[in-house]
Scaffold this motif. Structure first.
Motif, PDB file in Angstrom:
ATOM      1  N   THR A  14       0.831  -1.213   0.000  1.00 56.83           N
ATOM      2  CA  THR A  14       0.000   0.000   0.000  1.00 56.83           C
ATOM      3  C   THR A  14       0.860   1.256   0.000  1.00 56.83           C
ATOM      4  N   MET A  15       1.873   1.301   0.865  1.00 53.92           N
ATOM      5  CA  MET A  15       2.673   2.511   1.005  1.00 53.92           C
ATOM      6  C   MET A  15       3.852   2.555   0.038  1.00 53.92           C
ATOM      7  N   GLY A  16       4.599   1.438  -0.040  1.00 54.63           N
ATOM      8  CA  GLY A  16       5.836   1.442  -0.818  1.00 54.63           C
ATOM      9  C   GLY A  16       5.625   1.801  -2.281  1.00 54.63           C
ATOM     10  N   ALA A  17       4.551   1.279  -2.882  1.00 49.67           N
ATOM     11  CA  ALA A  17       4.295   1.540  -4.303  1.00 49.67           C
ATOM     12  C   ALA A  17       4.158   3.048  -4.543  1.00 49.67           C
ATOM     13  N   THR A  38       4.448 -10.913  -7.001  1.00 53.10           N
ATOM     14  CA  THR A  38       3.037 -10.511  -7.128  1.00 53.10           C
ATOM     15  C   THR A  38       2.822  -9.094  -6.603  1.00 53.10           C
ATOM     16  N   ALA A  39       3.503  -8.766  -5.505  1.00 55.07           N
ATOM     17  CA  ALA A  39       3.357  -7.416  -4.931  1.00 55.07           C
ATOM     18  C   ALA A  39       3.900  -6.376  -5.912  1.00 55.07           C
ATOM     19  N   LEU A  40       5.009  -6.706  -6.565  1.00 59.70           N
ATOM     20  CA  LEU A  40       5.616  -5.767  -7.517  1.00 59.70           C
ATOM     21  C   LEU A  40       4.715  -5.574  -8.732  1.00 59.70           C
ATOM     22  N   GLU A  90      12.225   2.397   3.990  1.00 56.99           N
ATOM     23  CA  GLU A  90      11.748   1.032   4.234  1.00 56.99           C
ATOM     24  C   GLU A  90      10.258   1.067   4.536  1.00 56.99           C
ATOM     25  N   ALA A  91       9.482   0.362   3.695  1.00 58.93           N
ATOM     26  CA  ALA A  91       8.018   0.295   3.881  1.00 58.93           C
ATOM     27  C   ALA A  91       7.578  -1.159   3.777  1.00 58.93           C
ATOM     28  N   ALA A  92       8.346  -2.051   4.422  1.00 54.34           N
ATOM     29  CA  ALA A  92       7.960  -3.472   4.456  1.00 54.34           C
ATOM     30  C   ALA A  92       6.947  -3.659   5.580  1.00 54.34           C
ATOM     31  N   VAL A  93       6.511  -4.887   5.693  1.00 57.28           N
ATOM     32  CA  VAL A  93       5.470  -5.234   6.661  1.00 57.28           C
ATOM     33  C   VAL A  93       5.839  -4.754   8.085  1.00 57.28           C
ATOM     34  N   GLU A  94       4.801  -4.395   8.865  1.00 56.52           N
ATOM     35  CA  GLU A  94       5.017  -3.793  10.194  1.00 56.52           C
ATOM     36  C   GLU A  94       5.342  -4.860  11.247  1.00 56.52           C
ATOM     37  N   VAL A  98      11.310  -8.346  11.204  1.00 55.80           N
ATOM     38  CA  VAL A  98      11.546  -8.183   9.757  1.00 55.80           C
ATOM     39  C   VAL A  98      12.324  -6.892   9.510  1.00 55.80           C
ATOM     40  N   LYS A  99      11.915  -5.822  10.166  1.00 54.09           N
ATOM     41  CA  LYS A  99      12.567  -4.528   9.945  1.00 54.09           C
ATOM     42  C   LYS A  99      14.019  -4.550  10.435  1.00 54.09           C
ATOM     43  N   ARG A 100      14.248  -5.126  11.597  1.00 54.67           N
ATOM     44  CA  ARG A 100      15.620  -5.160  12.136  1.00 54.67           C
ATOM     45  C   ARG A 100      16.548  -5.968  11.229  1.00 54.67           C
ATOM     46  N   LYS A 101      16.007  -7.069  10.706  1.00 42.73           N
ATOM     47  CA  LYS A 101      16.811  -7.907   9.816  1.00 42.73           C
ATOM     48  C   LYS A 101      17.130  -7.123   8.532  1.00 42.73           C
ATOM     49  N   LEU A 102      16.112  -6.429   8.023  1.00 44.31           N
ATOM     50  CA  LEU A 102      16.316  -5.635   6.806  1.00 44.31           C
ATOM     51  C   LEU A 102      17.352  -4.525   7.034  1.00 44.31           C
ATOM     52  N   PHE A 103      17.252  -3.834   8.173  1.00 41.50           N
ATOM     53  CA  PHE A 103      18.184  -2.730   8.426  1.00 41.50           C
ATOM     54  C   PHE A 103      19.620  -3.236   8.581  1.00 41.50           C
ATOM     55  N   HIS A 142       7.868   9.223   7.880  1.00 44.10           N
ATOM     56  CA  HIS A 142       6.547   8.606   7.965  1.00 44.10           C
ATOM     57  C   HIS A 142       5.554   9.317   7.046  1.00 44.10           C
ATOM     58  N   PHE A 143       5.194   8.607   5.964  1.00 48.45           N
ATOM     59  CA  PHE A 143       4.220   9.132   5.006  1.00 48.45           C
ATOM     60  C   PHE A 143       2.813   8.763   5.473  1.00 48.45           C
ATOM     61  N   PHE A 144       1.841   9.422   4.878  1.00 45.76           N
ATOM     62  CA  PHE A 144       0.440   9.096   5.160  1.00 45.76           C
ATOM     63  C   PHE A 144      -0.206   8.524   3.911  1.00 45.76           C
TER      64      PHE A 144
HETATM   65  N1  NAD Z   1      -1.042   1.392   5.375  1.00 41.96           N
HETATM   66  C1  NAD Z   1      -0.909   2.615   5.876  1.00 41.96           C
HETATM   67  O1  NAD Z   1      -1.850   3.409   5.899  1.00 41.96           O
HETATM   68  C2  NAD Z   1       0.422   3.084   6.415  1.00 41.96           C
HETATM   69  C3  NAD Z   1       0.635   4.468   6.593  1.00 41.96           C
HETATM   70  C4  NAD Z   1       1.889   4.920   7.024  1.00 41.96           C
HETATM   71  C5  NAD Z   1       2.892   4.008   7.292  1.00 41.96           C
HETATM   72  N2  NAD Z   1       2.660   2.674   7.136  1.00 41.96           N
HETATM   73  C6  NAD Z   1       3.780   1.753   7.399  1.00 41.96           C
HETATM   74  O2  NAD Z   1       4.318   1.362   6.143  1.00 41.96           O
HETATM   75  C7  NAD Z   1       4.818   0.034   6.235  1.00 41.96           C
HETATM   76  C8  NAD Z   1       4.172  -0.812   5.142  1.00 41.96           C
HETATM   77  O3  NAD Z   1       2.781  -0.806   5.297  1.00 41.96           O
HETATM   78  P1  NAD Z   1       1.810  -1.204   4.092  1.00 41.96           P
HETATM   79  O4  NAD Z   1       0.447  -0.821   4.513  1.00 41.96           O
HETATM   80  O5  NAD Z   1       2.362  -0.691   2.807  1.00 41.96           O
HETATM   81  O6  NAD Z   1       1.947  -2.807   4.149  1.00 41.96           O
HETATM   82  P2  NAD Z   1       1.542  -3.872   3.011  1.00 41.96           P
HETATM   83  O7  NAD Z   1       1.226  -5.122   3.754  1.00 41.96           O
HETATM   84  O8  NAD Z   1       0.564  -3.310   2.064  1.00 41.96           O
HETATM   85  O9  NAD Z   1       2.926  -4.078   2.220  1.00 41.96           O
HETATM   86  C9  NAD Z   1       4.066  -4.622   2.810  1.00 41.96           C
HETATM   87  C10 NAD Z   1       4.938  -5.188   1.699  1.00 41.96           C
HETATM   88  O10 NAD Z   1       6.182  -5.551   2.280  1.00 41.96           O
HETATM   89  C11 NAD Z   1       6.624  -6.729   1.625  1.00 41.96           C
HETATM   90  N3  NAD Z   1       7.627  -7.370   2.469  1.00 41.96           N
HETATM   91  C12 NAD Z   1       7.463  -8.096   3.590  1.00 41.96           C
HETATM   92  N4  NAD Z   1       8.664  -8.484   4.072  1.00 41.96           N
HETATM   93  C13 NAD Z   1       9.599  -7.962   3.251  1.00 41.96           C
HETATM   94  C14 NAD Z   1      11.025  -8.013   3.213  1.00 41.96           C
HETATM   95  N5  NAD Z   1      11.722  -8.655   4.145  1.00 41.96           N
HETATM   96  N6  NAD Z   1      11.646  -7.381   2.208  1.00 41.96           N
HETATM   97  C15 NAD Z   1      10.937  -6.701   1.271  1.00 41.96           C
HETATM   98  N7  NAD Z   1       9.604  -6.627   1.242  1.00 41.96           N
HETATM   99  C16 NAD Z   1       8.943  -7.243   2.226  1.00 41.96           C
HETATM  100  C17 NAD Z   1       5.363  -7.545   1.403  1.00 41.96           C
HETATM  101  O11 NAD Z   1       5.554  -8.495   0.362  1.00 41.96           O
HETATM  102  C18 NAD Z   1       4.368  -6.445   1.031  1.00 41.96           C
HETATM  103  O12 NAD Z   1       4.306  -6.242  -0.367  1.00 41.96           O
HETATM  104  C19 NAD Z   1       4.532  -0.461   7.659  1.00 41.96           C
HETATM  105  O13 NAD Z   1       5.689  -0.295   8.430  1.00 41.96           O
HETATM  106  C20 NAD Z   1       3.431   0.476   8.137  1.00 41.96           C
HETATM  107  O14 NAD Z   1       3.483   0.690   9.527  1.00 41.96           O
HETATM  108  C21 NAD Z   1       1.457   2.188   6.681  1.00 41.96           C
END
Ligand code: NAD
Length: 300
Positions: A14-17, A38-40, A90-94, A98-103, A142-144
């Motif tokens: 949702t956010m990264g794209a 699939t996510a890409l 970094e906008a991977a899953v919350e 996962v985040k610590r490993k990525l960083f 932190h984006f919205f």
């Molecule tokens: N959804 C929101 O409204 C919102 C707003 C602001 C911030 N955020 C933050 O943004 C981050 C992402 O949220 P989202 O809603 O986009 O989540 P999402 O579930 O839509 O997307 C997360 C993506 O991360 C990928 N992913 C998981 N593990 C990974 C890894 N190790 N390496 C690379 N990619 C990986 C998944 O395949 C998935 O495509 C979270 O930290 C969340 O707190 C979300």
């Protein structure tokens, strides 16, 4: 710290794209990395549709759109784009592990000058920074949601974040056309979500106390308080699992039962009804993503 030309976005959800598109539209060479093909694919399709719509409405030039796509790449390879990145978002899953490993991985793979920022809604910089050997270059950016539309970005500094990192991140946010706001001290939830969460928790208390329905509470917030959408509509938009994981993480830390996710949210997450992204949440949605009237949680 040098100039910022190349940005790496981790996660194409949702956010990264949309963050990737914001960066590409602002002129940065941008790579979006995800584990899942699939996510890409979904991200690329969504961005093509969104930008086609913007071109159709005259809000975006065709040449500008094409140039942005030429600067934007999507892939499952981390090593190549990381080696060239000046700034990582970094906008991977919350999930903290996962985040610590990525960083830790990003610390190994990116050039020493690169700033490593997380878009996390819940984890403050100090929870992540010590997974790297450059904690002074770690912060939250932190984006919205939706990131292509919302202007505000919160920049959160941890105890180790340097002034230089904050300055460079503020300057980047401005180049992205955003309104940066700096939090001088880290606090879970930051500013906007702390205020929003207080409203959300009260809305859920009213619902679970059988005071009013999902629709009634959303209607009050829109028509009496002037909110653009009600708290339940907003949870469906952002993903019900996001709030669930944030609360669970807070409970794991505090042990305070008041921090636990609510009964109804836990039930929805258990059923995989996470909001618009799954077609069902507090409301049900048709295949075009439009809310189906009369389908709110209490009436299903
Ligand atoms: N959804 C929101 O409204 C919102 C707003 C602001 C911030 N955020 C933050 O943004 C981050 C992402 O949220 P989202 O809603 O986009 O989540 P999402 O579930 O839509 O997307 C997360 C993506 O991360 C990928 N992913 C998981 N593990 C990974 C890894 N190790 N390496 C690379 N990619 C990986 C998944 O395949 C998935 O495509 C979270 O930290 C969340 O707190 C979300």
């Amino acid at each position: 710290m040098g100039t910022i030309d190349r940005i790496l976005v981790i996660g194409a959800g949702t956010m990264g794209a949309q963050i990737g598109m914001v960066c590409a539209l602002a002129g940065f060479e941008t790579a979006v990395y995800d584990l899942a093909e699939t996510a890409l694919d979904r991200a690329r399709t969504e961005l093509e549709e969104r930008t086609a719509h913007a071109v159709g409405k005259g809000r975006l030039g065709e040449a500008e759109r094409d140039a942005a796509f030429a600067r934007l790449s999507f892939g499952t390879d981390l090593i190549g784009p990381a080696a060239k990145a000046d700034f990582v978002i970094e906008a991977a899953v919350e999930q903290l592990d996962v985040k610590r490993k990525l960083f830790a991985e990003l610390d190994r793979l990116t050039p020493p000058h690169a700033i490593l920022a997380t878009n996390s809604s819940g984890f403050v910089p100090s929870r992540i920074a010590d997974a790297t050997g450059r904690p002074d270059q770690v912060c939250n950016l932190h984006f919205f949601n939706p990131a292509m539309v919302m202007r505000c970005v919160e920049i959160v500094r941890g105890p180790q974040t340097s002034d230089e990192t904050v300055r460079a991140t503020v300057a980047l946010a401005e180049r992205l056309g955003k309104q940066p706001v700096v939090l001088d001290k880290e606090i879970p939830g930051f500013v906007a979500n702390r205020i929003l969460n207080a409203v959300r928790d009260e809305a859920i208390r009213l619902l679970e106390g059988q005071i009013a329905s999902v629709e009634a509470i959303d209607t009050v917030c829109r028509t009496a308080l002037g909110y653009p959408m009600g708290p339940f509509e907003l949870m469906d938009l952002t993903g019900i699992d996001i709030g669930y994981h944030t609360k669970k993480a807070r409970y794991d830390e505090s042990g305070d039962p008041r921090d636990l996710p609510s009964r109804s949210v836990t039930e929805l997450v258990g059923r995989g009804e996470l909001g618009r992204k799954t077609g069902k949440g507090w409301y049900a949605y048709d295949r075009h993503g439009n809310k189906i009237e009369g389908t709110s949680w209490t009436s299903r």
